[in-house]
Design an enzyme around this catalytic site. Structure first.
Site, PDB file in Angstrom:
ATOM      1  N   ARG A 227     -18.747  -6.832 -46.448  1.00 19.44           N
ATOM      2  CA  ARG A 227     -19.534  -6.300 -47.563  1.00 19.44           C
ATOM      3  C   ARG A 227     -19.983  -4.869 -47.270  1.00 19.44           C
ATOM      4  O   ARG A 227     -19.958  -4.003 -48.156  1.00 19.44           O
ATOM      5  CB  ARG A 227     -20.736  -7.203 -47.838  1.00 19.44           C
TER       6      ARG A 227
ATOM      7  N   ARG B   4     -20.334  16.320 -49.422  1.00 15.17           N
ATOM      8  CA  ARG B   4     -19.348  17.064 -48.629  1.00 15.17           C
ATOM      9  C   ARG B   4     -20.026  17.950 -47.586  1.00 15.17           C
ATOM     10  O   ARG B   4     -19.403  18.408 -46.640  1.00 15.17           O
ATOM     11  CB  ARG B   4     -18.463  17.940 -49.534  1.00 15.17           C
TER      12      ARG B   4
ATOM     13  N   LYS C 281     -24.623  -2.490 -51.642  1.00 12.53           N
ATOM     14  CA  LYS C 281     -25.899  -2.660 -50.948  1.00 12.53           C
ATOM     15  C   LYS C 281     -26.305  -1.288 -50.396  1.00 12.53           C
ATOM     16  O   LYS C 281     -26.132  -0.984 -49.221  1.00 12.53           O
ATOM     17  CB  LYS C 281     -25.765  -3.710 -49.841  1.00 12.53           C
TER      18      LYS C 281
ATOM     19  N   GLU D  21     -31.059 -11.441 -60.786  1.00 10.28           N
ATOM     20  CA  GLU D  21     -31.396 -11.868 -59.420  1.00 10.28           C
ATOM     21  C   GLU D  21     -32.847 -11.498 -59.161  1.00 10.28           C
ATOM     22  O   GLU D  21     -33.568 -11.088 -60.073  1.00 10.28           O
ATOM     23  CB  GLU D  21     -30.463 -11.215 -58.396  1.00 10.28           C
TER      24      GLU D  21
HETATM   25  N1  PXG Z   1     -30.078  -9.536 -53.790  1.00  6.90           N
HETATM   26  C1  PXG Z   1     -30.512  -8.392 -53.266  1.00  6.90           C
HETATM   27  C2  PXG Z   1     -30.852  -7.267 -54.164  1.00  6.90           C
HETATM   28  C3  PXG Z   1     -30.612  -8.256 -51.865  1.00  6.90           C
HETATM   29  O1  PXG Z   1     -31.031  -7.113 -51.333  1.00  6.90           O
HETATM   30  C4  PXG Z   1     -29.873 -10.550 -51.635  1.00  6.90           C
HETATM   31  C5  PXG Z   1     -29.770 -10.601 -53.013  1.00  6.90           C
HETATM   32  C6  PXG Z   1     -29.460 -11.732 -50.812  1.00  6.90           C
HETATM   33  O2  PXG Z   1     -28.218 -11.480 -50.171  1.00  6.90           O
HETATM   34  P1  PXG Z   1     -27.840 -12.112 -48.755  1.00  6.90           P
HETATM   35  O3  PXG Z   1     -26.500 -11.525 -48.460  1.00  6.90           O
HETATM   36  O4  PXG Z   1     -28.898 -11.687 -47.775  1.00  6.90           O
HETATM   37  O5  PXG Z   1     -27.800 -13.559 -48.942  1.00  6.90           O
HETATM   38  C7  PXG Z   1     -30.310  -9.361 -51.038  1.00  6.90           C
HETATM   39  C8  PXG Z   1     -30.435  -9.258 -49.548  1.00  6.90           C
HETATM   40  C9  PXG Z   1     -35.213  -7.259 -46.280  1.00  6.90           C
HETATM   41  C10 PXG Z   1     -33.981  -8.002 -46.537  1.00  6.90           C
HETATM   42  O6  PXG Z   1     -35.445  -6.924 -45.126  1.00  6.90           O
HETATM   43  C11 PXG Z   1     -33.327  -7.907 -47.758  1.00  6.90           C
HETATM   44  C12 PXG Z   1     -32.158  -8.609 -47.959  1.00  6.90           C
HETATM   45  C13 PXG Z   1     -31.657  -9.397 -46.976  1.00  6.90           C
HETATM   46  C14 PXG Z   1     -32.324  -9.474 -45.757  1.00  6.90           C
HETATM   47  C15 PXG Z   1     -33.495  -8.775 -45.543  1.00  6.90           C
HETATM   48  O7  PXG Z   1     -35.964  -6.993 -47.214  1.00  6.90           O
HETATM   49  N2  PXG Z   1     -31.541  -8.477 -49.155  1.00  6.90           N
END
Ligand code: PXG
Length: 290
Positions: A50, A103, A149, A182
């Site tokens: 990812r 750049r 991300k 979400e």
């Molecule tokens: N939606 C968003 C917008 C995220 O940032 C998830 C869903 C869940 O995805 P995963 O791949 O983790 O199942 C995320 C993940 C933090 C922190 O420190 C944020 C995330 C994951 C771990 C820690 O705030 N975001």
């Protein structure tokens, strides 16, 4: 604590990045949040895939090959003597001038922080979360695709501020058409008539690793029908169960939304089953550190 930064390890107070780094000046970069359980990194390959996709989408060069970065993550955990950890992996565009043109940034920066994690209090997993739907809409894909991300989290932070003001631990975000997308750092699922529904990623959700793990567990292990389908707040209010998934939150029940009680008002059977299966999987699988 030792932090990895561009090829070297530094003490926490020595790990520094330029004020001209475009990660800071423009939020130009990508990141991952990864967890290690019981001496093994959970879904490491999936997180790296990812990350490289996010980087490619914004034409950001990661100066390490995927297997080199994998080794470096494991090294960071080893040097810190960690078995259970939260890993924050960040790639920034690097140092440039005061214009936003990428750049002007010849060398991207790679940093890895591996720290202990503070879990949500156990009582929340037993009681369930009390959430709010917020007015801030999820970014539209045509502007900044939520599948990336990126270091640009202001959209989610605006939603988080709304949740804070309502004393809620997370915010449910809708997309511009009013469908559920979400939460600020978690994906969302509803349970209806013994089957799972989660919004498709194209509706404005991150392709969450925990989300994919839960879909896989539901389909293959628990034999629960699972669909990726659009739904609205009405479907949340009338759902039998609601839960969130994320690397930090794992699988966590939701028992109240917008001051309405969901289902029976306590974590449902399917949610509890998934929490249990997820725990077994995180404990027993992953890339060994040592
Ligand atoms: N939606 C968003 C917008 C995220 O940032 C998830 C869903 C869940 O995805 P995963 O791949 O983790 O199942 C995320 C993940 C933090 C922190 O420190 C944020 C995330 C994951 C771990 C820690 O705030 N975001």
């Amino acid at each position: 604590m030792k932090i990895y930064l561009n090829g070297k390890f530094y003490a926490k107070d020595q790990a520094k990045i330029s004020v001209f780094d475009h990660g800071l000046l423009y939020g130009d970069g990508v990141f991952e949040g990864i967890r290690a359980y019981n001496g093994k990194v959970f879904k490491l390959k999936e997180h790296l895939k990812r990350l490289y996709h996010s980087a490619r989408a914004i034409t950001l060069n990661i100066p390490l090959k995927i297997d080199e970065l994998e080794k470096t993550i494991l090294e960071t955990l080893k040097i810190n003597g960690l078995k259970d950890a939260y890993i924050r992996l960040v790639i920034t565009r690097g140092e440039g001038d005061l214009g936003l043109d990428p750049r002007k940034c010849p060398k991207s920066s790679v940093l890895i922080i591996a720290d202990k994690i503070t879990l949500y209090p156990e009582k929340l997993y037993k009681k369930g979360l009390d959430l709010v739907t917020v007015a801030t809409k999820r970014n539209i894909s045509e502007a900044l695709n939520p599948c990336i991300k990126s270091l640009n989290y202001l959209n989610n932070i605006m939603a988080k501020i709304e949740a804070n003001r309502a004393n809620a631990p997370e915010a449910i975000m809708l997309n511009k058409d009013g469908y559920v997308a979400e939460c600020t750092g978690d994906n969302i699922f509803i349970v209806m008539n013994q089957s799972l529904i989660t919004p498709p990623c194209w509706a404005g959700a991150l392709d969450g690793i925990t989300r994919a793990t839960v879909i896989e567990l539901a389909k293959n292990k628990l034999k629960i029908p699972t669909k990726e389908e659009l739904f609205t707040p009405y479907n949340i209010y009338t759902a039998d169960e609601v839960f969130l998934t994320g690397t930090a939150a794992e699988v966590i029940p939701v028992t109240k939304v917008d001051n309405r009680i969901i289902g029976e008002g306590h974590p449902g059977k399917i949610t509890q089953k998934l929490i249990q299966e997820f725990k077994i999987l995180t404990h027993n699988s992953g890339t060994p550190i040592y």
